[in-house]
Write an enzyme that holds these catalytic residues in place. Structure first.
Site, PDB file in Angstrom:
ATOM      1  N   HIS A  71      43.703  22.883  38.330  1.00 53.92           N
ATOM      2  CA  HIS A  71      45.168  22.762  38.188  1.00 53.92           C
ATOM      3  C   HIS A  71      45.691  21.610  39.044  1.00 53.92           C
ATOM      4  O   HIS A  71      46.552  20.843  38.615  1.00 53.92           O
ATOM      5  CB  HIS A  71      45.876  24.046  38.625  1.00 53.92           C
ATOM      6  CG  HIS A  71      45.928  25.116  37.568  1.00 53.92           C
ATOM      7  ND1 HIS A  71      46.495  24.916  36.324  1.00 53.92           N
ATOM      8  CD2 HIS A  71      45.505  26.397  37.583  1.00 53.92           C
ATOM      9  CE1 HIS A  71      46.412  26.045  35.620  1.00 53.92           C
ATOM     10  NE2 HIS A  71      45.809  26.956  36.356  1.00 53.92           N
ATOM     11  N   GLY A  83      45.055  34.138  41.095  1.00 53.03           N
ATOM     12  CA  GLY A  83      45.159  32.824  41.724  1.00 53.03           C
ATOM     13  C   GLY A  83      46.344  32.061  41.166  1.00 53.03           C
ATOM     14  O   GLY A  83      46.786  32.316  40.039  1.00 53.03           O
ATOM     15  N   HIS A  96      38.853  27.010  39.147  1.00 53.95           N
ATOM     16  CA  HIS A  96      39.949  27.040  38.167  1.00 53.95           C
ATOM     17  C   HIS A  96      41.236  26.490  38.798  1.00 53.95           C
ATOM     18  O   HIS A  96      41.919  25.643  38.206  1.00 53.95           O
ATOM     19  CB  HIS A  96      40.133  28.495  37.689  1.00 53.95           C
ATOM     20  CG  HIS A  96      41.286  28.727  36.765  1.00 53.95           C
ATOM     21  ND1 HIS A  96      41.128  29.160  35.468  1.00 53.95           N
ATOM     22  CD2 HIS A  96      42.632  28.594  36.944  1.00 53.95           C
ATOM     23  CE1 HIS A  96      42.323  29.280  34.898  1.00 53.95           C
ATOM     24  NE2 HIS A  96      43.254  28.940  35.780  1.00 53.95           N
ATOM     25  N   GLU A  97      41.558  26.964  40.009  1.00 51.73           N
ATOM     26  CA  GLU A  97      42.798  26.527  40.667  1.00 51.73           C
ATOM     27  C   GLU A  97      42.724  25.063  41.093  1.00 51.73           C
ATOM     28  O   GLU A  97      43.717  24.335  41.023  1.00 51.73           O
ATOM     29  CB  GLU A  97      43.116  27.416  41.878  1.00 51.73           C
ATOM     30  CG  GLU A  97      43.274  28.908  41.599  1.00 51.73           C
ATOM     31  CD  GLU A  97      44.183  29.244  40.437  1.00 51.73           C
ATOM     32  OE1 GLU A  97      45.116  28.478  40.137  1.00 51.73           O
ATOM     33  OE2 GLU A  97      43.943  30.268  39.787  1.00 51.73           O
ATOM     34  N   CYS A 125      44.772  32.610  32.556  1.00 53.07           N
ATOM     35  CA  CYS A 125      45.613  31.780  33.417  1.00 53.07           C
ATOM     36  C   CYS A 125      47.067  32.213  33.255  1.00 53.07           C
ATOM     37  O   CYS A 125      47.507  32.457  32.125  1.00 53.07           O
ATOM     38  CB  CYS A 125      45.453  30.323  32.995  1.00 53.07           C
ATOM     39  SG  CYS A 125      46.436  29.168  33.951  1.00 53.07           S
ATOM     40  N   LEU A 126      47.789  32.288  34.362  1.00 52.67           N
ATOM     41  CA  LEU A 126      49.200  32.685  34.288  1.00 52.67           C
ATOM     42  C   LEU A 126      50.031  31.679  33.494  1.00 52.67           C
ATOM     43  O   LEU A 126      51.099  32.012  32.994  1.00 52.67           O
ATOM     44  CB  LEU A 126      49.787  32.861  35.698  1.00 52.67           C
ATOM     45  CG  LEU A 126      49.219  34.024  36.519  1.00 52.67           C
ATOM     46  CD1 LEU A 126      49.812  34.017  37.928  1.00 52.67           C
ATOM     47  CD2 LEU A 126      49.477  35.354  35.826  1.00 52.67           C
ATOM     48  N   GLN A 128      51.391  24.897  39.079  1.00 55.05           N
ATOM     49  CA  GLN A 128      51.931  25.857  38.110  1.00 55.05           C
ATOM     50  C   GLN A 128      53.375  26.251  38.401  1.00 55.05           C
ATOM     51  O   GLN A 128      54.044  26.796  37.534  1.00 55.05           O
ATOM     52  CB  GLN A 128      51.061  27.123  38.086  1.00 55.05           C
ATOM     53  CG  GLN A 128      49.662  26.872  37.552  1.00 55.05           C
ATOM     54  CD  GLN A 128      48.826  28.120  37.650  1.00 55.05           C
ATOM     55  OE1 GLN A 128      48.219  28.384  38.669  1.00 55.05           O
ATOM     56  NE2 GLN A 128      48.799  28.922  36.593  1.00 55.05           N
TER      57      GLN A 128
HETATM   58 NI    NI Z   1      45.367  28.913  35.886  1.00 56.99          NI
END
Ligand code: NI
Length: 170
Positions: free
Chosen positions: A138, A46, A134-135, A92-93, A51
């Protein structure tokens, strides 16, 4: 399509609150394509626009094993949440190589626009449900490590800063 640089924690821009997309136009569709390419390239499940330093409510995800089932959520809104809570490990990226346990609703219903600007509803449970939550965090400027204890968070912050200094030296 283009690969977009991913902001890394503790970059303060990750705490920006995204605004709703006004119209799903060519610019947003290009953003969606670029975000999908960036997510697949980074082997993520995701990615939120936050991000990639775009502060509009756009999420891409793909929790399929085969990596060929992209889901695009524009202006997502959770309309139902299960009372049941699950504790699962997340990564997480924006926080590479850090994994920790976070509590999430086990099932959710989310309403959003797709990449063509059409409204749809998605009922999710398991990994897709966790991913949406989670997204969506963000988009509110929240990174999952903020659910952890201050001690753990400080350790992660130190580790990430050290890592970015090492990367700059290379
Ligand atoms: Ni993340």
């Amino acid at each position: 399509m283009a690969l977009l640089p991913i902001l890394k924690y503790p970059d303060p821009r990750l705490h920006t609150r995204a605004v709703p997309v006004q119209s799903v136009d060519h610019r947003i569709q290009t953003l969606v394509s670029d975000m999908l390419q960036t997510m697949y390239e980074a082997s993520g499940i995701g990615l939120a626009a936050t991000q990639v330093d775009v502060h509009e409510c756009v999420i891409v995800m793909d929790t399929s094993e085969s990596r060929d089932q992209p889901v695009v959520l524009i202006n997502p809104e959770i309309t139902e949440r299960s009372e049941e809570i699950v504790l699962g490990e997340e990564g997480c990226l924006s926080v590479p190589a850090v994994y920790d346990k976070v509590e999430r609703h086990a099932r959710i219903t989310v309403r959003a626009l797709n990449r063509d600007g059409q409204p749809f509803e998605l009922e999710a449970e398991g990994m897709p449900a966790v991913c949406v939550q989670h997204e969506m965090d963000h988009l509110r400027g929240k990174v999952f490590v903020e659910y952890l204890s201050p001690l753990k968070r400080d350790r992660i912050r130190t580790k990430m800063l050290k890592r970015s200094r090492e990367e700059q030296r290379r």
